[in-house]
Design an enzyme around this catalytic site. Structure first.
Site, mmCIF file in Angstrom:
data_model
loop_
_atom_site.group_PDB
_atom_site.id
_atom_site.type_symbol
_atom_site.label_atom_id
_atom_site.label_comp_id
_atom_site.label_asym_id
_atom_site.label_seq_id
_atom_site.Cartn_x
_atom_site.Cartn_y
_atom_site.Cartn_z
ATOM 1 N N HIS B 166 0.838 -1.207 0.000
ATOM 2 C CA HIS B 166 0.000 0.000 0.000
ATOM 3 C C HIS B 166 0.862 1.242 0.000
ATOM 4 C CE1 HIS B 166 1.140 -0.190 4.251
ATOM 5 N NE2 HIS B 166 0.705 1.051 4.406
ATOM 6 N N HIS B 281 6.555 13.920 -6.925
ATOM 7 C CA HIS B 281 6.492 15.384 -6.879
ATOM 8 C C HIS B 281 6.085 15.897 -8.258
ATOM 9 C CE1 HIS B 281 9.598 15.721 -3.351
ATOM 10 N NE2 HIS B 281 8.381 15.458 -2.924
ATOM 11 N N HIS B 299 8.371 13.996 -11.198
ATOM 12 C CA HIS B 299 9.428 13.023 -10.889
ATOM 13 C C HIS B 299 9.076 12.254 -9.631
ATOM 14 C CE1 HIS B 299 10.459 16.716 -8.665
ATOM 15 N NE2 HIS B 299 10.999 15.924 -7.761
#
Ligand SMILES: O=P(O)(O)O[C@H]1O[C@H](CO)[C@@H](O)[C@H](O)[C@H]1O
Ligand SMILES: O=P(O)(O)O[C@H]1O[C@H](CO)[C@@H](O)[C@H](O)[C@H]1O
Lengths: 351, 351
Positions: B166, B281, B299
């Protein structure tokens, strides 16, 4: 609308010394913990082990034999991250590929000839000897290097590979990252407000009281308003002092005593030898030591990882590594808990 | 004078994305390690455990029952660090005591109905489902919040408290610290050089080759020039993409495939289920999503802690916490090692 309460409502706080934010979500202490627990502490090390390279009389990796020292003992790290003679990498060919030279020295300082003590179990005069040794090594290496980083990694959880009480000293030809941040912040605060950031901060904490842990004639210990680690503290002199060697004999004695109290409280909190990384920050040294560094105030940071018990730590992972530091109890709650634990070490008992 | 060699001579490198320096002291790998070793991995979790709150059909802490999901499953974290309705702390009374409001949501995303798999053991189409779910949650929470942080803590060493595969998604009303740094750096680079920092960086790494780990039609994986963690990598699209939802179906398929390869290499490196924290990000979202964010390039960062073996990690303590990050092998050495490990998972064997 609900009234804001720091202990119930998440919020963010600013660290003006290191220019960073922390997310404070105190309600999160309520969640159950099913994650990793740390291995329990091994039994205390034997007082003397001739095979331990930090012990008096032992032979080190490079073949040198330690003296039968009886106070502190300072020697060159046999596996230094910084060496005095690394060649210069030369100019960078692109703004995204910047390299610079790094030179320095790494030393190890034993606090005591015995392997089975830690600072809180040492006497105040013995701790005072350590403080004098810290001041002396700052003076000695500070003559050649702009930054002398004294730090102690205590406990296996903090990557400490030897139970013998010791710290390290890494001096570098460059101002490390965090030193640069503290320099920028303190410089900017001084020019805007006309006084050193940490002098005003200590003053404010004395007025506000809620984050104080210990006070003495010459020193303050508090959980900073912007603390990241659960029981992080900041140790500050009351007087404006830029570097360790400037401390007076009275300030050094008082420091030994307040350190013993703080570290005893830490050990008592979860009745364990409390792990932490700690270190000193003072004004830069080296060839620029004579410049105006009045915006600097000497201080020590204590960063202990434990959160809930002797074996459940705070993990600074995921969100913390990728977005922002996050803490699970307020700094005020942490200070309150540290204030209430006794100042007599649990292993020494009431006399 | 000796010629500089990065693998032998310590030096410092600059991280232009997060405005930080790292000390690279590769000769330090030679020192023996006598410190803490991590507990060995527990046996694989059972495929289904009705008491595990992440499993299909299980009852969670708040009494809700999970559906019998068969792909990914997204739900609200039962112990969220960010809640949507925290009251505002009100104005600060002093520049050293700054507090700001924080609102948000925390979600958990299961990758797969089985507890005994991890991403590298899942099929490429299954990983593609995860990528689609990441894009969808970015879209959904990004409509309301300026930052949506997707991150995965993998392994007990990274504070992960549940073996079920997860990740987490924390969306916040504020731009977190590291997002702010990346925003400042990318903004400044764009205005100075007229192109996105990470587009030029990826381009340079394709030319220089020495830090590349994997390349595919649409993606690159490399050990960044300024990597801090021993085997840290950066995953970059070749095309200029600002956020996850913008990825085309072909880019998503290719991402699933390169992720499987990278994570297989990670597991193969020390023949263990490789722990890490990773996260995405991309350009900020929320009400300002329509502004010009062309300086951003999507990225992912992978931050794995292991250094020497499946049980010996890098400790980021002492010097790293108080002065500057330090690494013990060069990014080029790390990339070389990752390039040479096989792309077939050690647990699946050669077919
Ligand atoms: O919510 P979890 O997975 O239990 O918690 C884990 O990840 C969080 C986000 O990175 C951290 O704040 C916790 O310290 C860590 O234990
Ligand atoms: O030199 P030591 O104590 O073995 O090493 C320890 O402290 C160093 C300085 O903080 C770190 O770089 C290492 O990762 C840590 O294991």
């Amino acid at each position: 609308a609900t009234t804001f309460r720091a202990s119930e409502h998440q919020h963010i706080r600013y660290n003006p010394l290191q220019d960073e934010w922390v997310l404070v979500s105190a309600h999160r202490m309520k969640r159950p913990w099913q994650g990793q627990v740390e291995p329990p502490l091994l039994k205390t090390a034997p007082r003397h082990d001739p095979h331990n390279p930090l012990c008096p009389g032992a032979t080190r990796a490079n073949g040198e034999v330690n003296p039968y020292y009886d106070g502190t003992f300072l020697f060159d790290n046999d596996f230094p991250a910084l060496q005095p003679d690394a060649p210069n990498p030369g100019p960078s060919d692109h703004p995204l590929f910047q390299t610079e030279a790094a030179r320095g020295v790494c030393k190890v300082m034993c606090f005591h000839p015995w392997s089975d003590v830690t600072l809180p179990l040492m006497s105040v005069p013995e701790i005072r000897t350590v403080i004098d040794a810290w001041a002396a090594v700052t003076e000695e290496l500070g003559a050649r290097y702009p930054w002398v980083q004294i730090f102690e990694n205590k406990g296996a959880m903090m990557g400490c590979s030897n139970p013998h009480p010791h710290c390290q000293v890494w001096a570098s030809s460059f101002l490390p990252d965090i030193a640069q941040r503290e320099e920028r912040s303190q410089q900017a605060y001084q020019s805007q407000h006309g006084e050193p950031l940490l002098m005003e901060y200590g003053h404010q904490e004395l007025l506000r009281k809620e984050r104080l842990v210990l006070t003495s004639e010459h020193w303050l210990v508090l959980v900073p308003f912007w603390a990241v680690w659960p029981f992080q503290t900041l140790l500050l002199p009351r007087r404006h002092v830029r570097r360790l060697p400037e401390l007076t004999p009275a300030e050094r004695d008082d420091l030994a005593s307040i350190m013993k109290k703080l570290l005893t409280k830490y050990d008592n909190l979860f009745e364990t030898s409390f792990p932490y990384s700690m270190g000193w920050h003072g004004a830069p040294t080296g060839s620029e030591a004579g410049a105006n560094w009045d915006h600097w105030q000497l201080h020590a940071h204590y960063y202990p990882p434990l959160l809930r018990s002797a074996t459940v730590r705070k993990f600074m992972v995921g969100y913390e590594m990728l977005a922002q530091a996050q803490r699970d109890l307020t700094p005020e709650q942490a200070a309150e808990r540290l204030r209430t634990v006794p100042e007599v070490h649990y292993r020494l008992g009431q006399k």
